[in-house]
Write a protein that holds these residues in place. Structure first.
Motif, PDB file in Angstrom:
ATOM      1  N   GLU A 157       0.833  -1.204   0.000  1.00 13.51           N
ATOM      2  CA  GLU A 157       0.000   0.000   0.000  1.00 13.51           C
ATOM      3  C   GLU A 157       0.868   1.254   0.000  1.00 13.51           C
ATOM      4  O   GLU A 157       0.574   2.221  -0.711  1.00 13.51           O
ATOM      5  N   GLN A 158       1.937   1.244   0.796  1.00 17.08           N
ATOM      6  CA  GLN A 158       2.843   2.389   0.838  1.00 17.08           C
ATOM      7  C   GLN A 158       3.497   2.607  -0.523  1.00 17.08           C
ATOM      8  O   GLN A 158       3.633   3.750  -0.976  1.00 17.08           O
ATOM      9  N   MET A 180       0.999   4.246  -2.806  1.00 16.85           N
ATOM     10  CA  MET A 180       0.831   5.653  -2.473  1.00 16.85           C
ATOM     11  C   MET A 180       2.025   6.483  -2.954  1.00 16.85           C
ATOM     12  O   MET A 180       1.850   7.599  -3.467  1.00 16.85           O
ATOM     13  N   LYS A 208      -3.392  11.070  -4.052  1.00 14.01           N
ATOM     14  CA  LYS A 208      -3.224  10.091  -2.970  1.00 14.01           C
ATOM     15  C   LYS A 208      -4.556   9.800  -2.293  1.00 14.01           C
ATOM     16  O   LYS A 208      -4.830   8.652  -1.920  1.00 14.01           O
ATOM     17  N   ARG A 257      -6.100   6.202  -1.980  1.00 14.05           N
ATOM     18  CA  ARG A 257      -6.439   5.684  -0.650  1.00 14.05           C
ATOM     19  C   ARG A 257      -7.852   5.111  -0.657  1.00 14.05           C
ATOM     20  O   ARG A 257      -8.114   4.037  -0.132  1.00 14.05           O
TER      21      ARG A 257
END
Length: 110
Positions: free
Chosen positions: A70-71, A74, A92, A96
């Motif tokens: 996920e990081q 992003m 972002k 998200r």
């Protein structure tokens, strides 16, 4: 912000392309409708791939959430936003939301 028109020589078109400044309001709105459809098509494609990832995770007994991945998503979203001179916070936030929706769907399907 309008997207840059593609050059007819590079997009296979034969008509001379016009810049947004040369387009009427109706033409610009049609351009927005086209872009909106493309966005929805890409979201559908991304959702399909995310569903496939969920199936692979389920088969391999992996957890739904992968914070490291996920990081990375992003960070890519922020980098892509900067590349196209778009507000990184907005991009972002959209990603998200996409990630959270995919996680909810994955949990519901397990």
């Amino acid at each position: 912000m309008t997207r840059e028109p593609q050059n007819a020589a590079t997009d296979g078109g034969t008509d001379e392309e016009r810049t947004p400044d040369e387009m009427s309001l109706d033409e610009l709105r049609e351009e927005i409708r086209t872009i909106d459809q493309e966005i929805v098509e890409l979201i559908a494609q991304r959702t399909y791939v995310a569903d496939t990832i969920a199936a692979v995770k389920d088969e391999q007994g992996l957890p739904t959430t992968d914070e490291k991945q996920e990081q990375q998503v992003m960070e890519r979203a922020g980098d892509n936003a900067e590349q196209f001179d778009v507000d990184a916070n907005l991009v972002k936030a959209i990603f998200r939301l996409l990630i959270e929706l995919n996680k909810v769907e994955q949990r519901e399907n397990r």
